[in-house]
Design a protein around this motif. Sequence first.
Motif, PDB file in Angstrom:
ATOM      1  N   UNK A  48      36.075  47.707  45.190  1.00 26.72           N
ATOM      2  CA  UNK A  48      34.852  47.184  45.805  1.00 26.72           C
ATOM      3  C   UNK A  48      35.161  45.987  46.690  1.00 26.72           C
ATOM      4  N   UNK A  49      36.035  45.117  46.232  1.00 26.46           N
ATOM      5  CA  UNK A  49      36.379  43.921  47.003  1.00 26.46           C
ATOM      6  C   UNK A  49      37.171  44.273  48.258  1.00 26.46           C
ATOM      7  N   UNK A  50      38.022  45.287  48.189  1.00 27.33           N
ATOM      8  CA  UNK A  50      38.767  45.701  49.377  1.00 27.33           C
ATOM      9  C   UNK A  50      37.822  46.180  50.473  1.00 27.33           C
ATOM     10  N   UNK A  51      36.785  46.899  50.092  1.00 23.28           N
ATOM     11  CA  UNK A  51      35.842  47.426  51.090  1.00 23.28           C
ATOM     12  C   UNK A  51      35.188  46.314  51.902  1.00 23.28           C
ATOM     13  N   UNK A  52      34.953  45.173  51.292  1.00 27.19           N
ATOM     14  CA  UNK A  52      34.275  44.075  51.996  1.00 27.19           C
ATOM     15  C   UNK A  52      35.244  42.945  52.345  1.00 27.19           C
ATOM     16  N   UNK A  53      36.528  43.197  52.139  1.00 26.70           N
ATOM     17  CA  UNK A  53      37.591  42.236  52.438  1.00 26.70           C
ATOM     18  C   UNK A  53      37.368  40.902  51.738  1.00 26.70           C
ATOM     19  N   UNK A  55      39.062  38.875  49.660  1.00 22.76           N
ATOM     20  CA  UNK A  55      40.435  38.715  49.201  1.00 22.76           C
ATOM     21  C   UNK A  55      40.543  37.903  47.913  1.00 22.76           C
ATOM     22  N   UNK A  56      39.647  36.951  47.721  1.00 23.21           N
ATOM     23  CA  UNK A  56      39.669  36.180  46.476  1.00 23.21           C
ATOM     24  C   UNK A  56      39.387  37.089  45.278  1.00 23.21           C
ATOM     25  N   UNK A  57      38.403  37.969  45.414  1.00 21.06           N
ATOM     26  CA  UNK A  57      38.069  38.889  44.319  1.00 21.06           C
ATOM     27  C   UNK A  57      39.196  39.900  44.087  1.00 21.06           C
ATOM     28  N   UNK A  58      39.818  40.366  45.168  1.00 24.51           N
ATOM     29  CA  UNK A  58      40.959  41.284  45.022  1.00 24.51           C
ATOM     30  C   UNK A  58      42.080  40.591  44.268  1.00 24.51           C
ATOM     31  N   UNK A  59      42.382  39.362  44.670  1.00 27.25           N
ATOM     32  CA  UNK A  59      43.449  38.606  44.016  1.00 27.25           C
ATOM     33  C   UNK A  59      43.163  38.445  42.533  1.00 27.25           C
ATOM     34  N   UNK A  60      41.952  38.027  42.208  1.00 19.86           N
ATOM     35  CA  UNK A  60      41.578  37.794  40.811  1.00 19.86           C
ATOM     36  C   UNK A  60      41.681  39.079  39.983  1.00 19.86           C
ATOM     37  N   UNK A  61      41.148  40.167  40.496  1.00 20.78           N
ATOM     38  CA  UNK A  61      41.173  41.428  39.749  1.00 20.78           C
ATOM     39  C   UNK A  61      42.599  41.978  39.627  1.00 20.78           C
ATOM     40  N   UNK A 108      46.699  40.173  48.936  1.00 24.06           N
ATOM     41  CA  UNK A 108      45.331  39.666  49.054  1.00 24.06           C
ATOM     42  C   UNK A 108      45.330  38.154  49.269  1.00 24.06           C
ATOM     43  N   UNK A 109      46.214  37.458  48.578  1.00 25.47           N
ATOM     44  CA  UNK A 109      46.325  36.008  48.750  1.00 25.47           C
ATOM     45  C   UNK A 109      46.685  35.673  50.206  1.00 25.47           C
ATOM     46  N   UNK A 110      47.505  36.534  50.821  1.00 27.59           N
ATOM     47  CA  UNK A 110      47.890  36.359  52.227  1.00 27.59           C
ATOM     48  C   UNK A 110      46.840  36.915  53.193  1.00 27.59           C
ATOM     49  N   UNK A 114      46.109  45.484  55.364  1.00 28.77           N
ATOM     50  CA  UNK A 114      46.925  46.703  55.408  1.00 28.77           C
ATOM     51  C   UNK A 114      47.906  46.768  54.233  1.00 28.77           C
ATOM     52  N   UNK A 115      48.566  45.661  53.947  1.00 34.81           N
ATOM     53  CA  UNK A 115      49.512  45.635  52.825  1.00 34.81           C
ATOM     54  C   UNK A 115      48.772  45.751  51.500  1.00 34.81           C
ATOM     55  N   UNK A 116      47.627  45.106  51.391  1.00 33.99           N
ATOM     56  CA  UNK A 116      46.831  45.202  50.164  1.00 33.99           C
ATOM     57  C   UNK A 116      46.416  46.651  49.911  1.00 33.99           C
ATOM     58  N   UNK A 117      46.004  47.335  50.947  1.00 29.52           N
ATOM     59  CA  UNK A 117      45.604  48.744  50.794  1.00 29.52           C
ATOM     60  C   UNK A 117      46.804  49.583  50.371  1.00 29.52           C
ATOM     61  N   UNK A 118      47.955  49.318  50.942  1.00 28.82           N
ATOM     62  CA  UNK A 118      49.169  50.066  50.573  1.00 28.82           C
ATOM     63  C   UNK A 118      49.490  49.864  49.087  1.00 28.82           C
TER      64      UNK A 118
END
Length: 150
Positions: A48-53, A55-61, A108-110, A114-118
């Motif tokens: 869900x966080x990736x869809x809306x970019x 990055x803080x939520x992606x990092x945490x999860x 995500x921190x960076x 594209x790298x996060x999706x990979x």
Amino acid sequence: MSFIRTRTTGSATLVLALLVMPLASTASAESFQSVMQDLADDMNRVQSALFVEDFDAVTEAAEAIADHPRPSLGERRRMLSAVGTRVGEFRSLDQQVHEAAKNLADAARDQDLDTAIRYHGRLVNACIACHSAFRDEVVNALSPEAAAER
């Protein structure tokens, strides 16, 4: 930590619950099932966080996935016994999950989408590979029926 004053008991209870929740997530897990459920929730948060970019939520999860609590020692022993001679494969897939989650958190921190999706794809693939290879054995070993036989 800041403290919030509230005027009602209901609000005080809610504030207390919100302050205690992060502590609960770092506690040792009681069951393998609870660990898997938390991981599923964290995977959903990542997607869900990736869809809306976010990055803080992606990092945490992703960090929660990489550093998830472990099941009890008894459940870990039953799981490893259930996978038998394939324990190396089981541990390898587990390591792939942890590494992909750590790399996803770093991307995500960076704020590198594209790298996060990979790395998200690698994480999903590692989870599915482990489930495909070991889910039946582990579920059977940890089932209430198996517990009655012990």
